[in-house]
Design an enzyme around this catalytic site. Structure first.
Site, mmCIF file in Angstrom:
data_model
loop_
_atom_site.group_PDB
_atom_site.id
_atom_site.type_symbol
_atom_site.label_atom_id
_atom_site.label_comp_id
_atom_site.label_asym_id
_atom_site.label_seq_id
_atom_site.Cartn_x
_atom_site.Cartn_y
_atom_site.Cartn_z
ATOM 1 N NE ARG A 179 85.253 30.680 29.777
ATOM 2 C CZ ARG A 179 84.451 30.692 28.722
ATOM 3 N NH1 ARG A 179 84.822 30.511 27.408
ATOM 4 N NH2 ARG A 179 83.335 30.797 29.015
ATOM 5 N NE ARG A 226 80.511 28.811 39.559
ATOM 6 C CZ ARG A 226 79.239 28.326 38.966
ATOM 7 N NH1 ARG A 226 79.016 26.992 39.576
ATOM 8 N NH2 ARG A 226 78.421 28.598 38.100
#
Length: 322
Positions: free
Chosen positions: A92, A147
Site C-alpha cells: 500500500r 488482519r
C-alpha cells in the site's frame, strides 16, 4: 569423514544504482538476477516503483527498463517467481491504496496488471506469498478491515484466483507471517495479530485440510516480519521482530539475528550455530527483503536491507549458505 562446513554469513558487494536503505520491500530471483521492488525509508512512507535488478555475477545494480502497467509505489509488498515471470501482489501507499496482482516478464521487461484490486483478491499489505510450479499462494496480511487468515492461490496458467478454506479459529488473522510450500503443503509460521505469534499451521492442498502443527527442539521465540524459505524438506527462518515497539510500526522493537531450521518430516527445530566472525555478523533485523539464491554455486538465503534495532533502515546484502 570430511569436516562439516561452518554456517556463516557472507557480505555481498554491491555496485551501481541500487535500492539503497529500505524495509518492507520484496526480493526475488530469476536465474542469476535478483529483482527488488517497493519499500519504505521512513515508516509508512513509500519510496518508488522502480524495479531494481542485481546481477549475482557482476554484483552490480541497475534499474530495469520496464514498460507496461507497473504497480504504484508501495510498501508491505510481496513477490515470487514462476519460470521467468515475477508475480507482485499487494502493498500500500501512504493513503492506504492497495495494489492488485501484477506480473513482470523478465525476458520482455514488461509489466502486466493481471487482477485489479477492485475485482480480484481484497487489497492488503504485510501478507506473505509462496509458489509452486503453477500457483502463487497468498496468506494473511492487513486489509482495510483488519488482519485476515485467508489463503488464496492464483493459477498462472488459467489466470484465475482460487479461494481455499481459511485457517480457522486456531489460526488467527495475522500480518508478517512466514509462508513456505513444501511438497504440496502450505506452511504458515508465526506472525503478528497485535502480539507476536509462535504457532504453526499447515494446509494440505490435496485434502483441503488445515492442521495445527506442534514442534519440538530449539523452537524459535514468537516473531513476525522475517524471512522464511524452503531448503529441501526443511524450512529456514531468520531474524524478525520478537517483541513489538511501544510505537508499533513507528519503532523497531526487539529484533532477532538468529537462524533456525525446521525439518518438516520430524517437526524438530534446530538453532543453527553462526560461525561468522565477530564484527562481521549482520545486524539483527526485521521487515527485510529475502529470497533463495545460488551464489558461487551454493544455494542459500539472500537478504537485503530491513529495519535495524536503532530504527534505521539497512542497505546491506548478505548471504547464508544452506
Amino acid at each position: 569423514m570430511s569436516p562439516v562446513a561452518e554456517n556463516k554469513w557472507v557480505k555481498v558487494g554491491q555496485k551501481g544504482s541500487g535500492p539503497g536503505p529500505r524495509s518492507s520491500h520484496a526480493l526475488t530471483v530469476v536465474g542469476n538476477k535478483v529483482y527488488c521492488f517497493g519499500g519504505e525509508l521512513k515508516p509508512t512512507i513509500h519510496i518508488d516503483n522502480d524495479l531494481y535488478v542485481f546481477d549475482l555475477q557482476t554484483q552490480e545494480w541497475s534499474i530495469a527498463p520496464a514498460t507496461g502497467d507497473a504497480p504504484f509505489p508501495c510498501f508491505g509488498v510481496s513477490m515470487v517467481p514462476i519460470g521467468t515471470t515475477i508475480y507482485v501482489y499487494g502493498g500500500r501507499d501512504d493513503t492506504r491504496r492497495y495494489n492488485g496482482l501484477y506480473s513482470y516478464d523478465t525476458l520482455t521487461n514488461k509489466w502486466e496488471l493481471l487482477s485489479p484490486v477492485e475485482e480480484g483478491l481484497p487489497g492488503r499489505s504485510y501478507h506473505s506469498m509462496a509458489c509452486d510450479d503453477r500457483n502463487v499462494y497468498v496468506f494473511g496480511g492487513v486489509t482495510a478491515k483488519g488482519r485476515v487468515n485467508t489463503l488464496h492461490g492464483y493459477d498462472v496458467v488459467g489466470r484465475k484466483w482460487v479461494e481455499y478454506p481459511a485457517g480457522g479459529e486456531a489460526c488467527k488473522g495475522r500480518g508478517g507471517p512466514g509462508l513456505v510450500v513444501v511438497e504440496g503443503k502450505v506452511w504458515v509460521l508465526f506472525g503478528f495479530d497485535g502480539n507476536e505469534l509462535g504457532d504453526i499451521h499447515c494446509f494440505d492442498l490435496a485434502s483441503g485440510v488445515w492442521t495445527a502443527v506442534e514442534t519440538t527442539g530449539d523452537v524459535p521465540p514468537a516473531r513476525s516480519v522475517f524471512p522464511a524459505v524452503r531448503s529441501g524438506k526443511e524450512i529456514v527462518v531468520y531474524g524478525g521482530e520478537e517483541e513489538p515497539h511501544e510505537l508499533m510500526h513507528m519503532g523497531a522493537g526487539k529484533l532477532s539475528g538468529e537462524v533456525y531450521r525446521l525439518d518438516t518430516e520430524t517437526l524438530v527445530w534446530e538453532k543453527v550455530v553462526d560461525g561468522t566472525e565477530e564484527g562481521k555478523k549482520p545486524s539483527p533485523r526485521g521487515w527485510c527483503a529475502f529470497a533463495v539464491a545460488v551464489k558461487d554455486g551454493e544455494e542459500g538465503l539472500l537478504v537485503h536491507g530491513g529495519n535495524s534495532p536503532t530504527n534505521e533502515r539497512l542497505d546491506d546484502m548478505v548471504f547464508w549458505r544452506f
